[in-house]
Design a protein around this motif. Structure first.
Motif, PDB file in Angstrom:
ATOM      1  N   ARG A  32      59.560 -26.828  -4.581  1.00 46.20           N
ATOM      2  CA  ARG A  32      58.429 -27.664  -4.193  1.00 46.20           C
ATOM      3  C   ARG A  32      58.460 -28.945  -5.030  1.00 46.20           C
ATOM      4  O   ARG A  32      58.013 -28.959  -6.180  1.00 46.20           O
ATOM      5  N   PRO A  33      58.987 -30.042  -4.453  1.00 46.27           N
ATOM      6  CA  PRO A  33      58.993 -31.309  -5.187  1.00 46.27           C
ATOM      7  C   PRO A  33      57.568 -31.782  -5.433  1.00 46.27           C
ATOM      8  O   PRO A  33      56.680 -31.576  -4.602  1.00 46.27           O
ATOM      9  N   LEU A  34      57.352 -32.416  -6.572  1.00 44.72           N
ATOM     10  CA  LEU A  34      56.012 -32.877  -6.911  1.00 44.72           C
ATOM     11  C   LEU A  34      55.755 -34.324  -6.513  1.00 44.72           C
ATOM     12  O   LEU A  34      54.611 -34.745  -6.480  1.00 44.72           O
ATOM     13  N   GLY A  35      56.796 -35.049  -6.263  1.00 48.08           N
ATOM     14  CA  GLY A  35      56.563 -36.452  -6.037  1.00 48.08           C
ATOM     15  C   GLY A  35      56.717 -36.849  -4.595  1.00 48.08           C
ATOM     16  O   GLY A  35      57.200 -36.077  -3.781  1.00 48.08           O
ATOM     17  N   PRO A  36      56.308 -38.084  -4.328  1.00 47.31           N
ATOM     18  CA  PRO A  36      55.593 -38.940  -5.267  1.00 47.31           C
ATOM     19  C   PRO A  36      54.122 -38.537  -5.396  1.00 47.31           C
ATOM     20  O   PRO A  36      53.539 -37.990  -4.468  1.00 47.31           O
ATOM     21  N   LEU A  37      53.566 -38.817  -6.549  1.00 45.85           N
ATOM     22  CA  LEU A  37      52.155 -38.566  -6.790  1.00 45.85           C
ATOM     23  C   LEU A  37      51.354 -39.698  -6.150  1.00 45.85           C
ATOM     24  O   LEU A  37      51.600 -40.862  -6.425  1.00 45.85           O
ATOM     25  N   VAL A  38      50.422 -39.345  -5.301  1.00 47.75           N
ATOM     26  CA  VAL A  38      49.577 -40.337  -4.634  1.00 47.75           C
ATOM     27  C   VAL A  38      48.130 -40.074  -5.025  1.00 47.75           C
ATOM     28  O   VAL A  38      47.656 -38.936  -4.937  1.00 47.75           O
ATOM     29  N   VAL A  39      47.447 -41.122  -5.467  1.00 51.32           N
ATOM     30  CA  VAL A  39      46.042 -40.995  -5.854  1.00 51.32           C
ATOM     31  C   VAL A  39      45.225 -42.062  -5.136  1.00 51.32           C
ATOM     32  O   VAL A  39      45.747 -43.093  -4.714  1.00 51.32           O
ATOM     33  N   ALA A  40      43.954 -41.786  -5.005  1.00 51.07           N
ATOM     34  CA  ALA A  40      43.014 -42.767  -4.457  1.00 51.07           C
ATOM     35  C   ALA A  40      42.395 -43.543  -5.602  1.00 51.07           C
ATOM     36  O   ALA A  40      41.945 -42.956  -6.588  1.00 51.07           O
ATOM     37  N   LEU A  41      42.388 -44.847  -5.501  1.00 51.60           N
ATOM     38  CA  LEU A  41      41.762 -45.709  -6.503  1.00 51.60           C
ATOM     39  C   LEU A  41      40.529 -46.349  -5.882  1.00 51.60           C
ATOM     40  O   LEU A  41      40.615 -46.993  -4.833  1.00 51.60           O
ATOM     41  N   GLN A  42      39.391 -46.176  -6.529  1.00 55.45           N
ATOM     42  CA  GLN A  42      38.164 -46.807  -6.054  1.00 55.45           C
ATOM     43  C   GLN A  42      38.052 -48.201  -6.635  1.00 55.45           C
ATOM     44  O   GLN A  42      38.284 -48.422  -7.830  1.00 55.45           O
ATOM     45  N   ALA A  43      37.700 -49.166  -5.797  1.00 56.24           N
ATOM     46  CA  ALA A  43      37.541 -50.548  -6.256  1.00 56.24           C
ATOM     47  C   ALA A  43      36.078 -50.939  -6.355  1.00 56.24           C
ATOM     48  O   ALA A  43      35.668 -51.610  -7.310  1.00 56.24           O
ATOM     49  N   THR A  44      35.270 -50.523  -5.384  1.00 54.51           N
ATOM     50  CA  THR A  44      33.870 -50.949  -5.366  1.00 54.51           C
ATOM     51  C   THR A  44      32.969 -49.837  -4.843  1.00 54.51           C
ATOM     52  O   THR A  44      33.410 -48.904  -4.185  1.00 54.51           O
ATOM     53  N   ALA A  45      31.711 -49.984  -5.154  1.00 57.58           N
ATOM     54  CA  ALA A  45      30.631 -49.264  -4.483  1.00 57.58           C
ATOM     55  C   ALA A  45      29.490 -50.261  -4.400  1.00 57.58           C
ATOM     56  O   ALA A  45      29.123 -50.879  -5.408  1.00 57.58           O
ATOM     57  N   GLU A  46      28.963 -50.462  -3.218  1.00 54.93           N
ATOM     58  CA  GLU A  46      27.945 -51.490  -3.069  1.00 54.93           C
ATOM     59  C   GLU A  46      26.875 -51.045  -2.086  1.00 54.93           C
ATOM     60  O   GLU A  46      27.127 -50.246  -1.181  1.00 54.93           O
ATOM     61  N   PHE A  47      25.678 -51.576  -2.312  1.00 57.03           N
ATOM     62  CA  PHE A  47      24.590 -51.318  -1.378  1.00 57.03           C
ATOM     63  C   PHE A  47      24.920 -51.987  -0.051  1.00 57.03           C
ATOM     64  O   PHE A  47      25.403 -53.118  -0.003  1.00 57.03           O
ATOM     65  N   ALA A  48      24.642 -51.253   1.028  1.00 59.19           N
ATOM     66  CA  ALA A  48      24.961 -51.788   2.351  1.00 59.19           C
ATOM     67  C   ALA A  48      23.743 -52.395   3.044  1.00 59.19           C
ATOM     68  O   ALA A  48      23.892 -53.210   3.955  1.00 59.19           O
ATOM     69  N   GLY A  49      22.559 -52.012   2.619  1.00 57.24           N
ATOM     70  CA  GLY A  49      21.348 -52.509   3.269  1.00 57.24           C
ATOM     71  C   GLY A  49      20.839 -53.796   2.649  1.00 57.24           C
ATOM     72  O   GLY A  49      21.359 -54.283   1.628  1.00 57.24           O
ATOM     73  N   GLU A  50      19.806 -54.345   3.269  1.00 55.25           N
ATOM     74  CA  GLU A  50      19.188 -55.568   2.765  1.00 55.25           C
ATOM     75  C   GLU A  50      18.363 -55.273   1.512  1.00 55.25           C
ATOM     76  O   GLU A  50      17.819 -54.180   1.346  1.00 55.25           O
ATOM     77  N   GLU A  51      18.286 -56.255   0.642  1.00 54.62           N
ATOM     78  CA  GLU A  51      17.467 -56.111  -0.552  1.00 54.62           C
ATOM     79  C   GLU A  51      15.986 -56.121  -0.175  1.00 54.62           C
ATOM     80  O   GLU A  51      15.542 -56.911   0.662  1.00 54.62           O
ATOM     81  N   GLN A  52      15.251 -55.221  -0.790  1.00 55.78           N
ATOM     82  CA  GLN A  52      13.804 -55.186  -0.596  1.00 55.78           C
ATOM     83  C   GLN A  52      13.153 -55.997  -1.731  1.00 55.78           C
ATOM     84  O   GLN A  52      13.368 -55.718  -2.904  1.00 55.78           O
TER      85      GLN A  52
END
Length: 789
Positions: A454-474
């Motif tokens: 069972r080869p281990l590679g390549p290792l793939v990961v998810a990298l998060q760049a942002t998290a932001e509010f999607a709605g309008e500011e109250q």
């Protein structure tokens, strides 16, 4: 005189040896090579043993396919070995090989074949074990070449069982016409003749049935592979003779065909009574016309089964009586139409049986100790799955190809259909592949060996760049108090944490296109979540629901991901129990079965407010000129909470006991560290200031400020501690004057302006357990930041 006799005996023996060889060596080679193509070996080497070139892999100048052909050729050298290539299925196995040699059933499994070297089934098993376990890549490849050669030599006996002379005690002292004819058309320069041989190799037949591999009960040939030659079902009668996939090849050949010296002699089958009406080929009265008899019953039909010979031919062929039968080229080729395809398919069946495997294994991070790995070995519930009773040993192969056993990752057990077994071991570093090796009893075969890489590679990961509010500011402004003496106005700003977007990419340190290695990408929620969460996963802008599986979506090799939430509530659960509805992790699984969970970061809340106050009041304990107190104050509050997927049940950065880590700690409970600052205050700021005597007494005028600040940290009993999931900045300023009582008015405070909601930045701070996962692959964790806005 004695010497002369001895010499005469030796000469006779040598003559027997020379004539005892069956199909010519090159014929064996081509049958063996074709059997490789007909078998599953190429697929097994590619998918099970991680050899991209499969049987085309070259070792010491020869492909794996070629090494099997070499073995099929070399089994006749030295010539003495061919005396052990006979088997009469109607005799007990100890005497089935005739007076001069060992039965091929025994020879095939002989652990000490002597002159010419031992290339038997047990040796092939031992070489396969070495191929799977030797440290050096070169040594392993040589062991694979030896395995292939040994199997070629073992299948040579199987191919000889498809020659009538070798199953009917006919050592063909002068020559065997059948074998000679096959070699003649094989080696012919005439394209038409050569095409006949190629058609024989390509002709369809039937692989031996799996059910043929039963116990033998014979200590000299214990492995069920002996059943490919002799299933012990044929007893010399038409009723016991079979042509199906459960018939041993020697049984099929012996009972269905005759050799030059055994034409209806010495054996009950085939019978003269099985012959059909005679016919001439070419037609009668045509030059060269001969009368032939087909075999119509007692097995497969053969158009030219025997011919009627001329007198000189009958004399040549052992002095048969007038009216006897002969075999000629038409007969030999009709025999070959049945026997050569069987030889190919039974040789392919031998390879399939040798390399069979019905287990799988997975490697996961231990839930109790992230720096340890959980090995799970499983047998599928398939009815054809065989029991495995023996020792499973896990090996790790490093980037240089060196293999070594993994400490603590071996177990001896019996696994039945649908069962599994597990072992926990400490992870190792710089692993290119894991190899699980089994040695023991597989089905009915003792001493079996199989494995899986069972080869281990390549290792793939998810990298998060942002998290932001999607709605309008109250944003709201409210006058809370407005009378003659006081005015209080408040402005509030906030955003809805139920609607957010998280975005990122996929990363691999070893490939520029990590998406092509992905098998599955899915959202992982809190296990306490009930029902279907209102969150969607998008890959390259395509909505894939909560999970993507390769082949089940129009997206083939995703490079970007996005998660959109539109939740009824950020938290659910019973009173006092907070169950987050946002996904906690993004789970990535590669085609090699490697799973990596990336914790996600979300806003839990963010708000700000500003308050202005203008007020007046009378102060009677001061002189008359200072008895009217007029005060203006401006206060702002900025607060925010962050949710960490790898945090506690509420997504906070605390230990299981609720403790916070000191800011000097190398790591906390979550794999993130805030950077930058909030409202001009740096990360780690802890501040509390106030002047309780400001505007005290009868001071004519005063101006003072207060602040309470905690930017991802707070004061603890032993010093500052991290509070990575929370920040708060509270500021206030007061301006006051005292006037005469008769000139007392409410001051004008102005409109409040709530602070802008901040943008936060976090550095991915991999925890020790995560770092060990990267070290296992020999990869440096990618540095990156996540922005919350």
């Amino acid at each position: 005189m004695v010497v002369v006799v001895a010499a005469g005996i030796l000469g006779l023996t040598l003559g027997v040896i020379e004539s005892a060889q069956s199909y010519a060596p090159s014929t064996h080679a081509e049958i063996g090579a074709t059997a490789v193509d007909r078998s599953n070996l190429d697929t097994i080497l590619k998918s099970q043993y991680d050899f991209e070139r499969g049987t085309a892999l070259t070792i010491n100048g020869q492909t794996v396919r070629g090494w099997i052909a070499v073995g099929a050729t070399r089994e006749d050298f030295p010539a003495f070995r061919s005396l052990n290539h006979f088997h009469n299925p109607l005799k007990p196995w100890p005497s089935g090989g005739g007076p001069l040699g060992q039965s091929s059933v025994y020879w095939q499994q002989n652990p000490d074949q002597g002159f010419g070297g031992t290339w038997s089934w047990p040796v092939a098993r031992q070489r396969l074990f070495e191929f799977l376990t030797l440290p050096s890549p070169m040594a392993r490849e040589q062991a694979l070449a030896d395995t292939a050669r040994a199997l070629g030599q073992v299948m040579h006996m199987l191919q000889d069982a498809a020659s009538p002379a070798h199953t009917r005690e006919d050592p063909h002292l002068i020559r065997d016409g059948y074998e000679a004819r096959i070699e003649e058309i094989r080696a012919s320069a005439d394209a038409t003749l050569r095409a006949r041989f190629e058609a024989l190799l390509a002709a369809p037949s039937a692989l031996p049935a799996i059910s043929i591999f039963t116990l033998t009960g014979d200590p000299h040939a214990p492995d069920p592979v002996a059943r490919l030659i002799d299933s012990d079902r044929y007893g010399g009668t038409a009723q016991s003779y079979a042509t199906g996939a459960q018939a041993g090849l020697a049984e099929y050949t012996s009972g269905g065909y005759v050799s030059d010296d055994t034409i209806f002699l010495g054996f009950a089958l085939p019978r003269r009574e099985s012959l059909g009406p005679a016919f001439f080929d070419p037609p009668a009265d045509t030059p060269g016309a001969r009368r032939y008899f087909p075999k119509a019953t007692d097995g497969d039909a053969v158009p030219h089964f025997v011919g009627e010979g001329a007198l000189y031919e009958r004399l040549l062929l052992r002095g048969q009586l007038v009216g006897g039968f002969v075999l000629d080229d038409k007969v030999y080729e009709d025999y070959a139409t049945q026997l050569i395809p069987r030889a190919v398919d039974y040789s392919a069946g031998l390879l399939n049986y040798f390399f069979r495997s019905n287990f799988d294994f997975t490697l996961d991070v231990s839930s109790s100790d992230p720096q340890r790995r959980l090995l799970t070995i499983s047998i599928p519930p398939d009815p054809a799955a065989e029991t495995m009773d023996g020792t499973f040993t896990l090996y790790a192969e490093d980037r240089d190809g060196v293999r070594s056993p993994v400490s603590g990752a071996a177990l001896t057990t019996a696994l039945f259909r649908g069962a599994l077994a597990q072992a926990v071991f400490t992870s190792v570093s710089d692993v290119r592949a894991y190899v699980l090796v089994f040695q023991g009893k597989l089905g009915n075969e003792q001493g079996a060996v199989t494995g899986k890489v069972r080869p281990l590679g390549p290792l793939v990961v998810a990298l998060q760049a942002t998290a932001e509010f999607a709605g309008e500011e109250q944003r709201t402004t409210v006058t809370e108090v407005d009378n003659a003496s006081s005015l209080i106005v408040v402005e509030r700003r906030s955003k809805d944490e139920r609607q957010q977007r998280a975005r990122g990419t996929f990363f691999s340190a070893t490939t520029s296109d990590p998406g092509q290695h992905l098998k599955r990408v899915s959202l992982e929620f809190d296990p306490r979540v009930v029902g279907t969460p209102a969150a969607r996963l998008f890959l390259d802008d395509v909505d894939v629901g909560v999970a993507w599986i390769r082949g089940a979506s129009v997206v083939e090799s995703p490079s970007r991901w996005e998660i959109r939430t539109d939740l009824p509530a950020f938290f659910a659960g019973a009173p006092g129990i907070l169950v987050p509805n946002v996904p906690r992790f993004l789970l990535v699984e590669t085609a090699e079965g490697i799973k990596i969970r990336t914790p996600l970061v979300w806003w839990r809340s963010a708000s700000s407010l500003a308050e202005t106050r203008g007020g007046r009041q009378s102060v009677t304990n001061c002189p008359p000129e200072l008895q009217c107190e007029e005060v203006i104050s401006l206060g702002t509050v900025l607060r925010g909470l962050v949710f960490f997927g790898d945090g506690n049940a509420e997504g906070r950065d605390t230990t299981s006991s609720g403790q916070r880590q000191p800011v000097t700690a190398a790591h906390t409970s979550v794999g993130f560290t805030p950077i930058g600052g909030v409202a001009g205050y740096g990360v780690g700021t802890i501040e509390q200031s106030a002047d309780p005597s400001c505007f005290a007494g009868c001071t004519p005028a005063a101006s003072c400020s207060t602040s309470t600040v905690g930017v991802f940290a707070q004061a603890g009993a032993a010093g500052a501690v991290w509070i990575k999931d929370e920040f708060s900045v509270s500021l206030a300023r007061l301006v006051g004057v005292r006037n005469p009582a008769n000139a007392c008015t409410r001051p004008v405070a102005g409109q409040p302006t709530a602070p802008e909601l901040p943008e936060l930045r976090f550095r991915r701070d991999y925890l020790p357990a995560e770092q060990s996962r990267f070290q296992e692959f020999g990869v440096t964790p990618p540095e990156h930041e996540i922005t919350l806005r």
